[in-house]
Enzyme design. Structure first.
Site, PDB file in Angstrom:
ATOM      1  N   TYR A   1       4.944  -1.714  -1.075  1.00  8.62           N
ATOM      2  CA  TYR A   1       3.494  -1.083  -0.781  1.00  8.62           C
ATOM      3  C   TYR A   1       3.859   0.147  -0.979  1.00  8.62           C
ATOM      4  O   TYR A   1       4.736   0.799  -0.710  1.00  8.62           O
ATOM      5  CB  TYR A   1       3.005  -1.302   0.607  1.00  8.62           C
TER       6      TYR A   1
ATOM      7  N   TYR B   1       7.746 -10.246   0.274  1.00  8.25           N
ATOM      8  CA  TYR B   1       8.655  -8.855   1.009  1.00  8.25           C
ATOM      9  C   TYR B   1       9.236  -9.397   2.369  1.00  8.25           C
ATOM     10  O   TYR B   1       8.585 -10.269   2.884  1.00  8.25           O
ATOM     11  CB  TYR B   1       7.776  -7.830   0.863  1.00  8.25           C
TER      12      TYR B   1
ATOM     13  N   ARG C   1       7.344 -12.499   3.951  1.00 15.18           N
ATOM     14  CA  ARG C   1       5.989 -12.737   3.715  1.00 15.18           C
ATOM     15  C   ARG C   1       5.704 -13.613   2.438  1.00 15.18           C
ATOM     16  O   ARG C   1       6.200 -13.178   1.486  1.00 15.18           O
ATOM     17  CB  ARG C   1       5.158 -11.654   3.792  1.00 15.18           C
TER      18      ARG C   1
ATOM     19  N   HIS D   1       0.967 -12.487  -1.119  1.00 10.05           N
ATOM     20  CA  HIS D   1      -0.344 -12.466  -0.639  1.00 10.05           C
ATOM     21  C   HIS D   1      -1.155 -11.359  -1.076  1.00 10.05           C
ATOM     22  O   HIS D   1      -0.655 -10.261  -1.249  1.00 10.05           O
ATOM     23  CB  HIS D   1      -0.506 -12.583   0.949  1.00 10.05           C
TER      24      HIS D   1
ATOM     25  N   HIS E   1      -4.384  -8.917   0.636  1.00  9.61           N
ATOM     26  CA  HIS E   1      -5.330  -8.615   1.644  1.00  9.61           C
ATOM     27  C   HIS E   1      -6.724  -8.365   0.859  1.00  9.61           C
ATOM     28  O   HIS E   1      -6.844  -7.772  -0.047  1.00  9.61           O
ATOM     29  CB  HIS E   1      -5.114  -7.180   2.244  1.00  9.61           C
TER      30      HIS E   1
HETATM   31 FE   LIG Z   1       0.744  -7.374   3.195  1.00 11.09          FE
END
Ligand SMILES: [Fe+2]
Length: 240
Positions: A111, A150, A160, A163, A165
């Site tokens: 991110y 990640y 995770r 995905h 959001h």
């Molecule tokens: Fe996330």
């Protein structure tokens, strides 16, 4: 999610509150152990500011806001995808003109955020946020890149599942929906406690986009379809 609201004679009629799934406490998702309420909730009546909501006009959305692969000097690295679908209410009716916002990691699973310490490269051509309004048929469409998985520190060697959001504004602040969309066949599902916090396997399926050959753009991008249902039996599970 909630039932349609009306105001009569200045009296605010609130939205129906439905059971929370995923639950506030899901011990495998470590953060919920300290975050979940320890005592029964005290439900306050909805106020006028909750049963009304922001109204968005097309002029407030930029022409490239739906395209996360543009707006920079070059194109981001990764697998370019079209992500599209419909926003529907509990009766299958399209939800028009509603704001859909999206945020995600880049193709390497990083991110653009100060607290993201995953030692994967940032992409100078990818910010990872976009938005659009649904059209008259309740449809939305984004162009982006497929996010990478990640690591996170929830448990030993935790990752995770890939995905995206998503946030939607319904007709009122009390109907805002925030959720995560996953990709079909992800090998990390079994050990992702956020995905598995949704208890019913059928409901978890509702969080997985489906590959959509008809939506692909030949020689340019694959496509995934993710319909979002705001209420009822097929409601998309939401984060509370
Ligand atoms: Fe996330």
């Amino acid at each position: 999610m909630a039932e349609q609201v009306t105001t009569t004679g200045g009296q605010v009629i609130g939205y129906r509150r439905e059971n929370c799934d995923p639950p506030y406490l899901h011990p495998d998702y470590a953060a919920t152990r300290t975050r979940a309420p320890k005592r029964p909730l005290i439900l306050l009546p909805h106020t006028l500011s909750e049963v009304t909501g922001p109204v968005f006009g097309h002029e407030e959305i930029g022409p490239l806001d739906h395209d996360l692969t543009r707006g920079h000097e070059g194109e981001p690295l990764g697998e370019r995808i079209v992500l599209h679908g419909s926003v529907l209410d509990g009766d299958g009716r399209p939800v028009r003109n509603t704001l859909v916002e999206l945020w995600q990691a880049n193709a390497a699973g990083r991110y653009r955020h100060v607290v993201d310490r995953h030692p994967a490269p940032l992409d100078p051509n990818f910010t990872g946020a976009g938005r659009c309004l649904t059209d008259d048929e309740g449809r939305y469409r984004f162009i982006t890149v497929k996010p990478g998985a990640y690591p996170w520190r929830n448990h030993d060697n935790a990752w995770r599942a890939a995905h995206i959001h998503l946030s939607l504004f319904g007709p009122a602040f009390a109907t805002r929906l925030v959720t995560q969309m996953y990709f079909p066949g992800d090998p990390l599902f079994f050990q992702d406690p956020i995905f598995n916090a949704v208890r019913d396997p059928r409901d978890r399926e509702l969080l997985i986009a489906r590959f959509d050959l008809a939506g692909t753009v030949p020689e340019w991008a694959l496509a995934y379809r993710f319909d979002i249902v705001l209420r009822g039996r097929d409601a998309t599970p939401a984060e509370e």
